[in-house]
Scaffold this active site. Structure first.
Site, mmCIF file in Angstrom:
data_model
loop_
_atom_site.group_PDB
_atom_site.id
_atom_site.type_symbol
_atom_site.label_atom_id
_atom_site.label_comp_id
_atom_site.label_asym_id
_atom_site.label_seq_id
_atom_site.Cartn_x
_atom_site.Cartn_y
_atom_site.Cartn_z
ATOM 1 C CG ASN A 6 -1.700 1.292 1.494
ATOM 2 O OD1 ASN A 6 -1.737 1.968 0.469
ATOM 3 N ND2 ASN A 6 -2.391 1.370 2.609
ATOM 4 C CD1 TRP A 7 3.723 1.295 -2.846
ATOM 5 C CD2 TRP A 7 3.538 2.157 -4.694
ATOM 6 N NE1 TRP A 7 4.421 0.191 -3.734
ATOM 7 C CE2 TRP A 7 4.205 1.048 -4.775
ATOM 8 C CE3 TRP A 7 3.476 2.991 -5.734
ATOM 9 C CZ2 TRP A 7 4.957 0.547 -6.102
ATOM 10 C CZ3 TRP A 7 3.913 2.765 -6.968
ATOM 11 C CH2 TRP A 7 4.743 1.505 -7.295
ATOM 12 C CG HIS A 36 -5.849 1.919 5.397
ATOM 13 N ND1 HIS A 36 -5.416 3.050 6.385
ATOM 14 C CD2 HIS A 36 -4.929 1.276 5.068
ATOM 15 C CE1 HIS A 36 -4.286 2.572 6.726
ATOM 16 N NE2 HIS A 36 -3.681 1.451 6.023
ATOM 17 C CD GLU A 64 -3.397 -2.545 7.365
ATOM 18 O OE1 GLU A 64 -2.041 -2.632 7.000
ATOM 19 O OE2 GLU A 64 -3.971 -1.384 7.371
ATOM 20 N N GLY A 66 2.474 2.301 11.054
ATOM 21 C CA GLY A 66 3.494 3.832 10.717
ATOM 22 C C GLY A 66 4.107 3.872 12.096
ATOM 23 N N GLY A 96 3.084 -0.918 4.286
ATOM 24 C CA GLY A 96 3.076 0.263 4.024
ATOM 25 C C GLY A 96 4.423 0.918 3.540
HETATM 26 P P1 PGA Z 1 2.949 0.677 7.746
HETATM 27 O O1 PGA Z 1 1.521 0.746 7.198
HETATM 28 O O2 PGA Z 1 3.511 -0.772 7.114
HETATM 29 O O3 PGA Z 1 3.506 1.803 7.206
HETATM 30 O O4 PGA Z 1 2.844 0.268 9.095
HETATM 31 C C1 PGA Z 1 0.472 -0.364 6.830
HETATM 32 C C2 PGA Z 1 -0.601 0.142 6.260
HETATM 33 O O5 PGA Z 1 -1.192 1.079 6.707
HETATM 34 O O6 PGA Z 1 -1.244 -0.536 5.546
#
Ligand code: PGA
Length: 259
Positions: free
Chosen positions: A10-11, A105, A181, A187, A239
Site C-alpha cells: 500500500n503506497w 483503511h 491492521e 506506521g 506500507g
Molecule cells: P505501515 O502501514 O506498514 O507503514 O505500518 C501499513 C498500512 O497502513 O497498510
C-alpha cells in the site's frame, strides 16, 4: 487461497512523481523473479499512477504473472455527479491487471470520517464490478490496552457492520480478503507479535470463514517472515517499507509458506 501468500504493498500518498512510481514498481517486478512459488503480489499505488503502471507492466510482462494492481479506495457509484470520486467500473476499465480495491483503511476511517456504512457500500460496489477487496480492520491503542478480548470485540463489531446484509457468496474464492491492521502498529514501528496476529487471524476466520487474512502494521524485510511463517496468516499488507526497494526485495523473496 490455500497455501498461497499474498504480499500487498500500500503506497499511500507516495511517491511524489509518476517517474518514481514506475521506478519503484520495477523494483517490485525484479523482486518477483525470486518470489517463492505460489505467492502473489499486489501493488496499491495512488489512482493517478495506475494507468502508467499497467503500461510499465505490459512492457515487461511474462505471463501468467502473480503480479496485480489495486486502488487504495473506491467510490460506490460507477458514474455521476460525485466530485472527486472514482468508481469500480472506471478501475476495471484501466486494464485486466487492476483487480483489487482496499476499503476501510484506518487512515480513511479516522482522518476522513469514513463510516462502516460507507465501507459496506464500497465493498459491495467493488464486488459487483468484479473487483477483489481487501477490507481493513483493527483496533486502536486504547482498546488493545484493555486486552485481547476487547480487541476481538472491536474487530468483530467492525466486521459485522462492514459486511452487514452482504451476500456471503460475493466473497467466496478469496475475493474478500481481511487485513488485520491494529492501528497502534501502523506506521509506528511497534510490532504486533506474530502470536497475537495469529490469534486475531484465527478469530477473523471464524467470523468470515472464506476470507484469507493478512497482517499489516510496520511490516518490513526483517519481520515479514515471522508473520508469513504461520498457516493462519495468508499474507501481509505493507506500507512504509514498500517504498524502499531493498525492503521490497527482502519481503517478496524472503517469504515462505507452509502447507
Ligand atoms: P505501515 O502501514 O506498514 O507503514 O505500518 C501499513 C498500512 O497502513 O497498510
Amino acid at each position: 487461497m490455500p497455501n498461497q501468500k499474498l504480499i500487498a504493498f500500500n503506497w499511500k500518498e507516495n511517491p511524489a512523481t509518476a517517474r518514481d512510481a514506475v521506478r519503484l514498481f520495477r523494483a517490485v517486478v525484479r523482486g518477483l523473479s525470486g518470489a517463492p512459488k505460489g505467492s502473489a503480489v499486489v501493488v496499491f499505488p495512488p489512482f493517478l499512477y495506475l494507468t502508467e503502471l499497467v503500461r510499465a507492466a505490459r512492457a515487461r510482462r511474462s505471463s501468467p504473472s502473480p503480479l496485480t494492481l489495486g486502488a487504495q479506495d473506491v467510490f460506490w457509484e460507477n458514474e455521476g455527479a460525485y466530485t472527486g470520486e472514482i468508481g469500480p467500473a472506471m478501475l476495471r476499465g484501466i486494464g485486466k491487471m487492476v483487480q483489487w480495491t482496499i476499503v476501510g483503511h484506518s487512515e480513511r476511517r479516522r482522518s476522513l470520517g469514513e463510516t462502516d456504512e460507507m465501507i459496506s457500500k464500497k465493498l459491495a460496489a467493488s464486488r459487483a464490478a468484479g473487483l477483489r477487496v481487501v477490507l481493513c480492520v483493527g483496533e486502536p491503542a486504547e482498546v488493545r490496552r484493555k486486552g485481547s478480548a476487547a480487541a476481538r470485540r472491536y474487530v468483530k463489531d467492525q466486521l459485522k457492520k462492514d459486511l452487514r446484509g452482504r451476500d456471503r457468496r460475493l466473497f467466496r474464492h478469496g475475493d474478500l480478503v481481511v487485513a488485520y491492521e491494529p492501528i497502534w502498529a501502523i506506521g509506528t514501528g511497534r510490532h504486533c507479535s506474530p502470536e497475537e496476529a495469529v490469534a486475531m487471524s484465527r478469530f477473523i476466520k471464524q467470523e468470515v470463514p472464506d476470507a484469507p487474512v493478512l497482517y499489516g502494521g510496520s511490516v518490513d524485510g526483517d519481520t515479514a517472515e515471522s508473520y508469513l511463517w504461520y498457516n493462519e496468516i495468508d499474507g501481509v499488507l505493507v506500507g512504509a517499507a514498500g517504498l524502499r526497494p531493498k525492503e521490497v526485495k527482502k519481503i517478496i523473496t524472503g517469504n515462505f509458506h507452509h502447507g
